[in-house]
Design a protein around this motif. Structure first.
Motif, PDB file in Angstrom:
ATOM      1  N   MET A 185       0.845  -1.189   0.000  1.00 21.77           N
ATOM      2  CA  MET A 185       0.000   0.000   0.000  1.00 21.77           C
ATOM      3  C   MET A 185       0.890   1.252   0.000  1.00 21.77           C
ATOM      4  SD  MET A 185      -3.399   0.438   0.408  1.00 21.77           S
ATOM      5  CE  MET A 185      -4.383   1.888   0.501  1.00 21.77           C
ATOM      6  N   PRO A 186       0.681   2.195  -0.911  1.00 17.62           N
ATOM      7  CA  PRO A 186       1.517   3.404  -0.930  1.00 17.62           C
ATOM      8  C   PRO A 186       1.171   4.346   0.222  1.00 17.62           C
ATOM      9  CG  PRO A 186      -0.160   3.524  -2.627  1.00 17.62           C
ATOM     10  CD  PRO A 186      -0.269   2.170  -2.023  1.00 17.62           C
ATOM     11  N   LYS A 187       2.103   5.248   0.488  1.00 22.24           N
ATOM     12  CA  LYS A 187       1.880   6.246   1.540  1.00 22.24           C
ATOM     13  C   LYS A 187       0.789   7.211   1.117  1.00 22.24           C
ATOM     14  CE  LYS A 187       6.547   6.434   3.372  1.00 22.24           C
ATOM     15  NZ  LYS A 187       7.691   7.315   3.601  1.00 22.24           N
ATOM     16  N   MET A 188       0.074   7.770   2.102  1.00 20.01           N
ATOM     17  CA  MET A 188      -0.940   8.787   1.835  1.00 20.01           C
ATOM     18  C   MET A 188      -0.241  10.120   1.619  1.00 20.01           C
ATOM     19  SD  MET A 188      -3.935   7.410   1.945  1.00 20.01           S
ATOM     20  CE  MET A 188      -5.135   8.650   2.325  1.00 20.01           C
ATOM     21  N   LYS A 189      -0.618  10.815   0.573  1.00 17.79           N
ATOM     22  CA  LYS A 189       0.001  12.107   0.291  1.00 17.79           C
ATOM     23  C   LYS A 189      -0.712  13.224   1.046  1.00 17.79           C
ATOM     24  CE  LYS A 189       2.076  11.363  -4.190  1.00 17.79           C
ATOM     25  NZ  LYS A 189       2.200  11.875  -5.561  1.00 17.79           N
ATOM     26  N   THR A 190       0.064  14.208   1.487  1.00 15.69           N
ATOM     27  CA  THR A 190      -0.467  15.419   2.108  1.00 15.69           C
ATOM     28  C   THR A 190      -1.040  16.306   1.017  1.00 15.69           C
ATOM     29  OG1 THR A 190       1.239  15.305   3.787  1.00 15.69           O
ATOM     30  CG2 THR A 190       0.175  17.418   3.500  1.00 15.69           C
ATOM     31  N   LYS A 191      -2.155  16.975   1.306  1.00 14.90           N
ATOM     32  CA  LYS A 191      -2.722  17.926   0.347  1.00 14.90           C
ATOM     33  C   LYS A 191      -1.793  19.129   0.249  1.00 14.90           C
ATOM     34  CE  LYS A 191      -6.962  16.077  -0.247  1.00 14.90           C
ATOM     35  NZ  LYS A 191      -7.021  15.137  -1.336  1.00 14.90           N
ATOM     36  N   SER A 192      -1.312  19.414  -0.962  1.00 14.78           N
ATOM     37  CA  SER A 192      -0.359  20.511  -1.154  1.00 14.78           C
ATOM     38  C   SER A 192      -0.951  21.858  -0.767  1.00 14.78           C
ATOM     39  CB  SER A 192       0.096  20.558  -2.611  1.00 14.78           C
ATOM     40  OG  SER A 192       0.864  19.421  -2.905  1.00 14.78           O
ATOM     41  N   SER A 193      -2.237  22.047  -1.052  1.00 15.68           N
ATOM     42  CA  SER A 193      -2.878  23.324  -0.712  1.00 15.68           C
ATOM     43  C   SER A 193      -2.897  23.539   0.798  1.00 15.68           C
ATOM     44  CB  SER A 193      -4.288  23.370  -1.269  1.00 15.68           C
ATOM     45  OG  SER A 193      -5.063  22.305  -0.745  1.00 15.68           O
ATOM     46  N   ALA A 194      -3.098  22.470   1.549  1.00 15.84           N
ATOM     47  CA  ALA A 194      -3.164  22.578   3.008  1.00 15.84           C
ATOM     48  C   ALA A 194      -1.791  22.831   3.616  1.00 15.84           C
ATOM     49  CB  ALA A 194      -3.779  21.311   3.597  1.00 15.84           C
ATOM     50  N   LYS A 195      -0.771  22.168   3.093  1.00 14.74           N
ATOM     51  CA  LYS A 195       0.562  22.348   3.687  1.00 14.74           C
ATOM     52  C   LYS A 195       1.112  23.748   3.444  1.00 14.74           C
ATOM     53  CE  LYS A 195       3.388  20.233   0.074  1.00 14.74           C
ATOM     54  NZ  LYS A 195       4.015  18.992  -0.360  1.00 14.74           N
ATOM     55  N   LYS A 196       0.617  24.417   2.383  1.00 18.04           N
ATOM     56  CA  LYS A 196       1.039  25.787   2.123  1.00 18.04           C
ATOM     57  C   LYS A 196       0.299  26.792   3.000  1.00 18.04           C
ATOM     58  CE  LYS A 196       1.953  24.636  -2.673  1.00 18.04           C
ATOM     59  NZ  LYS A 196       1.410  24.672  -4.032  1.00 18.04           N
ATOM     60  N   ARG A 197      -0.891  26.449   3.462  1.00 20.39           N
ATOM     61  CA  ARG A 197      -1.739  27.407   4.168  1.00 20.39           C
ATOM     62  C   ARG A 197      -1.714  27.294   5.686  1.00 20.39           C
ATOM     63  NH1 ARG A 197      -4.093  26.613  -0.725  1.00 20.39           N
ATOM     64  NH2 ARG A 197      -5.252  28.328  -1.640  1.00 20.39           N
TER      65      ARG A 197
ATOM     66  N   LYS B 264       0.074  25.874   9.520  1.00 19.88           N
ATOM     67  CA  LYS B 264       1.255  25.453  10.281  1.00 19.88           C
ATOM     68  C   LYS B 264       0.771  24.977  11.648  1.00 19.88           C
ATOM     69  CE  LYS B 264       4.722  26.874   7.567  1.00 19.88           C
ATOM     70  NZ  LYS B 264       4.262  26.260   6.349  1.00 19.88           N
ATOM     71  N   LEU B 265       1.490  24.012  12.199  1.00 15.16           N
ATOM     72  CA  LEU B 265       1.159  23.478  13.505  1.00 15.16           C
ATOM     73  C   LEU B 265       1.950  24.224  14.574  1.00 15.16           C
ATOM     74  CD1 LEU B 265      -0.789  21.118  13.881  1.00 15.16           C
ATOM     75  CD2 LEU B 265       1.187  19.675  14.331  1.00 15.16           C
ATOM     76  N   THR B 266       1.297  24.587  15.687  1.00 16.53           N
ATOM     77  CA  THR B 266       1.989  25.237  16.800  1.00 16.53           C
ATOM     78  C   THR B 266       2.588  24.163  17.700  1.00 16.53           C
ATOM     79  OG1 THR B 266       0.041  25.260  18.231  1.00 16.53           O
ATOM     80  CG2 THR B 266       0.357  27.166  16.783  1.00 16.53           C
ATOM     81  N   GLY B 267       3.345  24.587  18.681  1.00 19.28           N
ATOM     82  CA  GLY B 267       3.972  23.655  19.605  1.00 19.28           C
ATOM     83  C   GLY B 267       2.966  22.887  20.451  1.00 19.28           C
ATOM     84  N   THR B 268       1.820  23.513  20.710  1.00 13.31           N
ATOM     85  CA  THR B 268       0.804  22.868  21.543  1.00 13.31           C
ATOM     86  C   THR B 268      -0.196  22.056  20.724  1.00 13.31           C
ATOM     87  OG1 THR B 268      -0.526  24.891  21.492  1.00 13.31           O
ATOM     88  CG2 THR B 268       0.929  24.595  23.381  1.00 13.31           C
ATOM     89  N   GLY B 269      -0.004  22.009  19.387  1.00 14.70           N
ATOM     90  CA  GLY B 269      -0.867  21.187  18.545  1.00 14.70           C
ATOM     91  C   GLY B 269      -2.024  21.921  17.902  1.00 14.70           C
ATOM     92  N   LYS B 270      -2.106  23.233  18.111  1.00 10.59           N
ATOM     93  CA  LYS B 270      -3.148  24.014  17.435  1.00 10.59           C
ATOM     94  C   LYS B 270      -2.685  24.309  16.008  1.00 10.59           C
ATOM     95  CE  LYS B 270      -4.651  26.165  21.701  1.00 10.59           C
ATOM     96  NZ  LYS B 270      -4.537  27.370  22.536  1.00 10.59           N
TER      97      LYS B 270
END
Length: 65
Positions: A1-13, A15-21
């Protein structure tokens, strides 16, 4: 089974904070700025947090869940 790809639009928009927000940018700050007040533009400059109701969808897009 191949890896699931991250949505490119989401990764550009988002960011995760240190506390997970999830941090996001405000909309309405790219053009037609002359009619918007200085106060309004200043408030749009600062990052906001994603609403709790939307967090699960975005975490799925970022493959954090």
């Amino acid at each position: 089974m191949p890896k699931m790809k991250t949505k490119s639009s989401a990764k550009k928009r988002f960011k995760l904070t240190g506390t997970g927000k999830i941090k996001r940018k405000h909309a309405f700050k790219s053009h037609i700025l002359t009619k918007k007040s200085k106060k309004r533009k200043l408030r749009l400059t600062h990052d906001g947090l994603v609403h709790k109701a939307d967090e699960n969808n975005i975490k799925t897009m970022l493959r954090l869940k």
